[in-house]
Design a protein around this motif. Structure first.
Motif, PDB file in Angstrom:
ATOM      1  N   ALA A 115       0.850  -1.190   0.000  1.00 17.06           N
ATOM      2  CA  ALA A 115       0.000   0.000   0.000  1.00 17.06           C
ATOM      3  C   ALA A 115       0.884   1.237   0.000  1.00 17.06           C
ATOM      4  O   ALA A 115       2.001   1.220   0.527  1.00 17.06           O
ATOM      5  CB  ALA A 115      -0.906   0.002   1.224  1.00 17.06           C
ATOM      6  N   ARG A 117       0.961   5.444   0.926  1.00 14.14           N
ATOM      7  CA  ARG A 117       0.265   6.471   1.693  1.00 14.14           C
ATOM      8  C   ARG A 117       1.078   7.754   1.677  1.00 14.14           C
ATOM      9  O   ARG A 117       2.309   7.722   1.785  1.00 14.14           O
ATOM     10  CB  ARG A 117       0.066   5.973   3.131  1.00 14.14           C
ATOM     11  N   ALA A 119       1.401  11.456   3.625  1.00 18.40           N
ATOM     12  CA  ALA A 119       0.996  12.189   4.826  1.00 18.40           C
ATOM     13  C   ALA A 119       1.760  13.500   4.915  1.00 18.40           C
ATOM     14  O   ALA A 119       2.912  13.594   4.478  1.00 18.40           O
ATOM     15  CB  ALA A 119       1.245  11.349   6.077  1.00 18.40           C
ATOM     16  N   GLU A 133      -3.010  12.321   7.016  1.00 22.44           N
ATOM     17  CA  GLU A 133      -3.046  11.574   5.761  1.00 22.44           C
ATOM     18  C   GLU A 133      -3.738  12.373   4.665  1.00 22.44           C
ATOM     19  O   GLU A 133      -4.813  12.931   4.856  1.00 22.44           O
ATOM     20  CB  GLU A 133      -3.760  10.243   5.973  1.00 22.44           C
ATOM     21  N   SER A 136      -4.246   7.800   0.097  1.00 20.99           N
ATOM     22  CA  SER A 136      -4.030   6.397   0.428  1.00 20.99           C
ATOM     23  C   SER A 136      -4.373   5.539  -0.787  1.00 20.99           C
ATOM     24  O   SER A 136      -5.450   5.686  -1.371  1.00 20.99           O
ATOM     25  CB  SER A 136      -4.895   5.989   1.628  1.00 20.99           C
ATOM     26  N   TYR A 162       4.821   6.728   2.263  1.00 21.63           N
ATOM     27  CA  TYR A 162       5.049   5.413   2.859  1.00 21.63           C
ATOM     28  C   TYR A 162       4.692   4.316   1.855  1.00 21.63           C
ATOM     29  O   TYR A 162       3.684   4.408   1.153  1.00 21.63           O
ATOM     30  CB  TYR A 162       4.184   5.218   4.103  1.00 21.63           C
ATOM     31  N   ASP A 164       4.105   0.225   2.252  1.00 18.91           N
ATOM     32  CA  ASP A 164       3.931  -0.658   3.402  1.00 18.91           C
ATOM     33  C   ASP A 164       3.219  -1.941   2.989  1.00 18.91           C
ATOM     34  O   ASP A 164       2.254  -1.905   2.219  1.00 18.91           O
ATOM     35  CB  ASP A 164       3.109   0.092   4.462  1.00 18.91           C
TER      36      ASP A 164
END
Length: 201
Positions: A115, A117, A119, A133, A136, A162, A164
Motif C-alpha cells: 500500500a 500512503r 501524509a 493523511e 491512500s 510510505y 507498506d
C-alpha cells in the motif's frame, strides 16, 4: 645510465599516480560524497542521476520524482507535459508531483501487496509532530516492479510517502520517503557555502 633514468621516470610516474589517487580519496571524504554521487546523509544510498535509492532492512527501492509548477500553463500544442525531474524529495514550490518507485530488492517484494500512503507533517502547539493523511492507495502486488502515481502538493511543508506491506511469510516491508515542498533559510544559505561546510548548516 639510460636504464637508471628510465627507472627514475617510472618511479616518478608511480608516485604521482598514488598521490593523485590519495588526493581523490581525501577530496571525496572532505566533501562527504557517497559512492553514488550525492551528499551521503541525503538518503541511505544516495542517488544516481534522477533516482534516489532508499534502503531498509527488508526492502530497497529506487525513487524518482517529476515536478510541474502550478504556474505553468499547459498548451494544447505541446506533445507532452513538461515535468521537471527533481533531486530526491526537494520540491521548490507547490504543484503536481509524478513519482515512480522501482522495487529493486528483493525480487519477491513484487509479489507482496504493498500500500502507498502520503501524509503531511504538521507541527502542533507543544512542538510535537502529527501526520495528517492526504492520500491512500490500497495494497496490491506489483509484478512489473514499478509503482507510479501522480498527486498535487498544495502547501509548503514536509511530507512523507510510505510504502507498506506484509508477505505471507510475515515479513514486513516498510519504506519512508521524505518530501519537502519549499526551501527554508538553511537551504538558501547552503547554496552560498563550499560543499564541505554545507553539512554543518
Amino acid at each position: 645510465m639510460q636504464t637508471r633514468a628510465k627507472a627514475s621516470i617510472r618511479k616518478f610516474k608511480m608516485i604521482a599516480g598514488v598521490g593523485i589517487f590519495a588526493a581523490f580519496i581525501a577530496f571525496g571524504a572532505l566533501l562527504q560524497v557517497s559512492s553514488q554521487g550525492d551528499s551521503s546523509d541525503t538518503y541511505p544510498k544516495g542517488f544516481r542521476g534522477n533516482t534516489c535509492t532508499v534502503e531498509t532492512e527488508t526492502l530497497t527501492i529506487g525513487y524518482s520524482s517529476y515536478y510541474l509548477s502550478d504556474e505553468y500553463e499547459i498548451s494544447e500544442d505541446e506533445p507532452r507535459t513538461p515535468y521537471i525531474p527533481v533531486q530526491c524529495g526537494k520540491i521548490p514550490q507547490p504543484g503536481m508531483l509524478n513519482i515512480s518507485i522501482d522495487l529493486l530488492h528483493p525480487d519477491s517484494s513484487r509479489n507482496v501487496p504493498l500500500a502507498m500512503r502520503l501524509a503531511k507533517l504538521v507541527y502542533v502547539a507543544d512542538e510535537t509532530v502529527e501526520e495528517r493523511e492526504i492520500l491512500s492507495v490500497p495494497a496490491r502486488p506489483h509484478p512489473s516492479g514499478v509503482i507510479t502515481h501522480a498527486f498535487r502538493l498544495d502547501e509548503i511543508g514536509h511530507y512523507v510517502i510510505y510504502l507498506d506491506g506484509t508477505s505471507p511469510e510475515n515479513i514486513h516491508y516498510l519504506v519512508r520517503v521524505p518530501v519537502t515542498v519549499g526551501h527554508d533559510w538553511q537551504d538558501n544559505m547552503r547554496n552560498f557555502l563550499p560543499p564541505f561546510l554545507r553539512k554543518y548548516i
